[in-house]
Write a protein that holds these residues in place. Structure first.
Motif, mmCIF file in Angstrom:
data_model
loop_
_atom_site.group_PDB
_atom_site.id
_atom_site.type_symbol
_atom_site.label_atom_id
_atom_site.label_comp_id
_atom_site.label_asym_id
_atom_site.label_seq_id
_atom_site.Cartn_x
_atom_site.Cartn_y
_atom_site.Cartn_z
ATOM 1 N N SER A 198 45.482 34.666 26.409
ATOM 2 C CA SER A 198 44.760 35.728 25.698
ATOM 3 C C SER A 198 45.222 35.798 24.242
ATOM 4 O O SER A 198 46.335 35.419 23.915
ATOM 5 C CB SER A 198 44.954 37.070 26.372
ATOM 6 N N GLU A 199 44.286 36.323 23.411
ATOM 7 C CA GLU A 199 44.603 36.424 21.983
ATOM 8 C C GLU A 199 44.398 37.865 21.522
ATOM 9 O O GLU A 199 43.809 38.664 22.240
ATOM 10 C CB GLU A 199 43.642 35.535 21.176
ATOM 11 N N GLY A 200 44.834 38.154 20.325
ATOM 12 C CA GLY A 200 44.585 39.444 19.664
ATOM 13 C C GLY A 200 45.006 40.644 20.493
ATOM 14 O O GLY A 200 46.134 40.711 20.987
ATOM 15 N N PHE A 201 44.031 41.566 20.675
ATOM 16 C CA PHE A 201 44.323 42.832 21.350
ATOM 17 C C PHE A 201 44.807 42.613 22.781
ATOM 18 O O PHE A 201 45.733 43.283 23.249
ATOM 19 C CB PHE A 201 43.047 43.696 21.346
ATOM 20 N N LEU A 202 44.197 41.638 23.477
ATOM 21 C CA LEU A 202 44.587 41.390 24.880
ATOM 22 C C LEU A 202 46.021 40.912 24.963
ATOM 23 O O LEU A 202 46.778 41.346 25.828
ATOM 24 C CB LEU A 202 43.661 40.344 25.499
ATOM 25 N N LYS A 203 46.404 40.023 24.011
ATOM 26 C CA LYS A 203 47.770 39.502 24.002
ATOM 27 C C LYS A 203 48.754 40.653 23.740
ATOM 28 O O LYS A 203 49.815 40.744 24.365
ATOM 29 C CB LYS A 203 47.881 38.426 22.912
ATOM 30 N N LEU A 204 48.332 41.540 22.832
ATOM 31 C CA LEU A 204 49.179 42.677 22.475
ATOM 32 C C LEU A 204 49.345 43.630 23.671
ATOM 33 O O LEU A 204 50.435 44.154 23.919
ATOM 34 C CB LEU A 204 48.519 43.425 21.304
ATOM 35 N N SER B 243 41.368 34.228 31.907
ATOM 36 C CA SER B 243 40.138 33.434 31.964
ATOM 37 C C SER B 243 39.584 33.408 33.378
ATOM 38 O O SER B 243 40.330 33.187 34.336
ATOM 39 C CB SER B 243 40.412 32.003 31.524
ATOM 40 N N LEU B 244 38.275 33.657 33.473
ATOM 41 C CA LEU B 244 37.596 33.558 34.774
ATOM 42 C C LEU B 244 36.914 32.198 34.771
ATOM 43 O O LEU B 244 36.144 31.892 33.857
ATOM 44 C CB LEU B 244 36.596 34.703 34.924
ATOM 45 N N LEU B 245 37.226 31.382 35.783
ATOM 46 C CA LEU B 245 36.866 29.969 35.661
ATOM 47 C C LEU B 245 35.469 29.601 36.132
ATOM 48 O O LEU B 245 34.905 28.630 35.670
ATOM 49 C CB LEU B 245 37.921 29.118 36.378
ATOM 50 N N SER B 246 34.905 30.365 37.035
ATOM 51 C CA SER B 246 33.560 29.984 37.477
ATOM 52 C C SER B 246 32.567 31.081 37.101
ATOM 53 O O SER B 246 32.955 32.222 36.845
ATOM 54 C CB SER B 246 33.540 29.781 38.986
ATOM 55 N N LYS B 247 31.272 30.704 37.107
ATOM 56 C CA LYS B 247 30.222 31.665 36.768
ATOM 57 C C LYS B 247 30.229 32.813 37.767
ATOM 58 O O LYS B 247 30.049 33.971 37.402
ATOM 59 C CB LYS B 247 28.858 30.966 36.816
ATOM 60 N N ALA B 248 30.457 32.468 39.052
ATOM 61 C CA ALA B 248 30.442 33.495 40.108
ATOM 62 C C ALA B 248 31.544 34.528 39.856
ATOM 63 O O ALA B 248 31.316 35.732 39.987
ATOM 64 C CB ALA B 248 30.629 32.836 41.468
ATOM 65 N N ASP C 171 31.037 38.449 39.193
ATOM 66 C CA ASP C 171 31.715 39.431 40.057
ATOM 67 C C ASP C 171 32.515 40.425 39.219
ATOM 68 O O ASP C 171 32.505 41.621 39.495
ATOM 69 C CB ASP C 171 32.669 38.722 41.044
ATOM 70 N N TYR C 172 33.192 39.905 38.187
ATOM 71 C CA TYR C 172 34.013 40.793 37.351
ATOM 72 C C TYR C 172 33.131 41.785 36.601
ATOM 73 O O TYR C 172 33.433 42.972 36.512
ATOM 74 C CB TYR C 172 34.860 39.961 36.372
ATOM 75 N N LYS C 173 31.987 41.256 36.093
ATOM 76 C CA LYS C 173 31.068 42.127 35.340
ATOM 77 C C LYS C 173 30.487 43.189 36.272
ATOM 78 O O LYS C 173 30.350 44.359 35.898
ATOM 79 C CB LYS C 173 29.968 41.258 34.726
ATOM 80 N N ILE D 74 38.404 41.605 28.067
ATOM 81 C CA ILE D 74 38.468 40.501 29.043
ATOM 82 C C ILE D 74 37.077 39.866 29.192
ATOM 83 O O ILE D 74 36.930 38.642 29.205
ATOM 84 C CB ILE D 74 39.002 41.000 30.411
ATOM 85 N N LEU D 75 36.047 40.716 29.227
ATOM 86 C CA LEU D 75 34.681 40.182 29.339
ATOM 87 C C LEU D 75 34.328 39.330 28.111
ATOM 88 O O LEU D 75 33.770 38.240 28.246
ATOM 89 C CB LEU D 75 33.678 41.333 29.477
ATOM 90 N N ARG D 76 34.694 39.821 26.928
ATOM 91 C CA ARG D 76 34.401 39.061 25.700
ATOM 92 C C ARG D 76 35.177 37.747 25.688
ATOM 93 O O ARG D 76 34.656 36.720 25.261
ATOM 94 C CB ARG D 76 34.745 39.899 24.460
ATOM 95 N N HIS D 77 36.418 37.795 26.172
ATOM 96 C CA HIS D 77 37.246 36.575 26.241
ATOM 97 C C HIS D 77 36.561 35.535 27.132
ATOM 98 O O HIS D 77 36.727 34.330 26.951
ATOM 99 C CB HIS D 77 38.619 36.966 26.816
ATOM 100 N N ASN D 78 35.782 36.025 28.114
ATOM 101 C CA ASN D 78 35.118 35.115 29.044
ATOM 102 C C ASN D 78 33.654 34.869 28.691
ATOM 103 O O ASN D 78 32.852 34.530 29.561
ATOM 104 C CB ASN D 78 35.248 35.656 30.468
ATOM 105 N N GLY D 79 33.331 35.077 27.429
ATOM 106 C CA GLY D 79 32.000 34.663 26.945
ATOM 107 C C GLY D 79 30.932 35.735 26.941
ATOM 108 O O GLY D 79 29.776 35.426 26.645
#
Ligand code: COA
Length: 341
Positions: A102-108, A116-121, A125-127, A178-183
């Motif tokens: 993670s970078e920026g605010f998430l890292k902080l 990172s969520l690795l698959s589309k599913a 699910d997270y969303k 987290i959602l933005r980090h995952n696209g």
């Protein structure tokens, strides 16, 4: 202890040995696969970073030299540019599918941990879980604000409600990062909106009881009640979009088509927008009310002008962002319509 019990326990232990050995084997296999996976991940990451850098350089060079080329070289140049763009797109997809720190605010906030969520599913699910969280919290806050508006008028209870709001918006900031980090394409404004809401609710939390607090309190509770009702409506729109996008992504031959999705989205937006804009007018009204209140001889607290400014900024940001989103969607729809003709 009875001898027969000991023998039956010993027998049970013997039976378990087989499973125990298999578990040890599986665990060894798991660790080995994990090591292979980590080394593959490292190799892929360094390869994709290198490829992305090279394609970027080539794309820049092609762009620079395009002015010096004659007409006969144009088709070749365009073909190369298309080729590079395609490869860049694939590299971006590969990069997104790899776990990243993670970078920026998430890292902080979370430290050096991969979110990172690795698959589309997994992403869907997270969303989905994030939307459900917002729905449940909106329902809880709707009930609480109903009570505080019409039944309970007690400063300590108000403070608990404000604290709940501070916690809720902090949680949203982390989840959306987290959602933005995952696209996810969540606009930056909505994250800023939540930061400002944290500050606003923090101010309300420490606002001392007095003339100014009492004069604004009921308006704020009524505003919260309205906002939470709108957020429930928003949930039906967002989860409807998510369900249709998921169906479109998973099976292209499903009964849901891109046109069907867009028609549904426009129906949802047309229904939702009047409620959203009434909410923005409510924010504008709160800003004006607090601004006027700051001239009241008994309203000396700094919280009054500070909340007026935040409500005004929220109104401006929400109004302009939502209008821009709708306008962009409308222009894209018009363009599509024109292409079909
Ligand atoms: N909060 C969090 N995420 C949001 C969001 C919001 N307010 N608005 C949009 N998103 C997300 C979408 O889910 C989508 O995510 P994805 O990329 O993971 O699929 C992404 O941002 C892009 O969405 P976009 O196409 O710009 O808009 P939309 O069609 O999903 O929603 C609106 C459009 C206008 C309905 C939506 O932006 C909205 O509800 N805005 C109002 C929010 C608001 O004003 N809240 C305060 C009330 S006073």
């Amino acid at each position: 202890m009875d001898n027969s019990i000991i023998s039956s326990l010993a027998e049970e232990l013997d039976d378990m040995n087989v499973e125990y050995d298999s578990l040890k084997e599986q665990s060894k296999e798991f660790k080995k696969t994990l090591d292979t996976l980590r080394s593959l991940q490292k190799t892929c990451m360094s390869m994709v970073t290198h490829q992305k850098k090279k394609y970027k350089q080539i794309s820049k060079s092609l762009q620079c030299h395009s002015k010096d080329l004659g007409i006969e070289d144009r088709p070749r140049l365009e073909e190369l540019q298309r080729h590079v763009a395609e490869k860049q797109k694939v590299c971006d997809e590969i990069h997104e599918s790899l776990p990243r720190a993670s970078e920026g605010f998430l890292k902080l906030s979370l430290g050096q941990v991969s979110v990172s969520l690795l698959s589309k599913a997994e992403k869907f699910d997270y969303k989905e879980e994030y939307e459900c969280f917002k729905l449940y919290m909106s329902i809880i806050m709707m009930i609480v604000s109903f009570f505080t508006t019409f039944i309970v008028d007690y400063r300590l209870f108000d403070a608990q409600f404000h604290f709940l709001l501070v916690w809720y918006y902090c949680t949203l900031v982390i989840r959306e990062s987290i959602l933005r980090h995952n696209g996810s394409r969540i606009k930056g404004w909505w994250v800023i909106h939540h930061y400002l809401s944290v500050v606003l609710c923090g101010i309300l939390l420490i606002w001392p009881s007095g003339v100014s607090y009492d004069m604004f309190r009921n308006r704020f509770m009524a505003f919260s009640l309205y906002l939470n009702c709108v957020q429930v409506l928003q949930y039906y729109y967002q989860s409807g979009c998510l369900y249709r996008l998921r169906a479109l992504g998973e099976k292209s031959d499903m009964y849901i088509t891109v046109e069907g999705f867009q028609a549904w989205m426009w129906r949802g937006l047309t229904f939702l927008l009047p409620f959203l804009f009434i909410g923005y007018l409510f924010q504008f009204y709160n800003a004006i009310f607090l601004f006027q209140l700051s001239f009241h001889p008994d309203a000396n607290e700094w919280m009054v002008p500070a909340s007026a400014i935040i409500f005004f900024v929220l109104f401006l940001g929400n109004f302009s962002t939502t209008s821009k989103v709708v306008l962009t969607k409308f222009q894209a729809k018009q363009k599509k319509g024109n292409k079909k003709l």
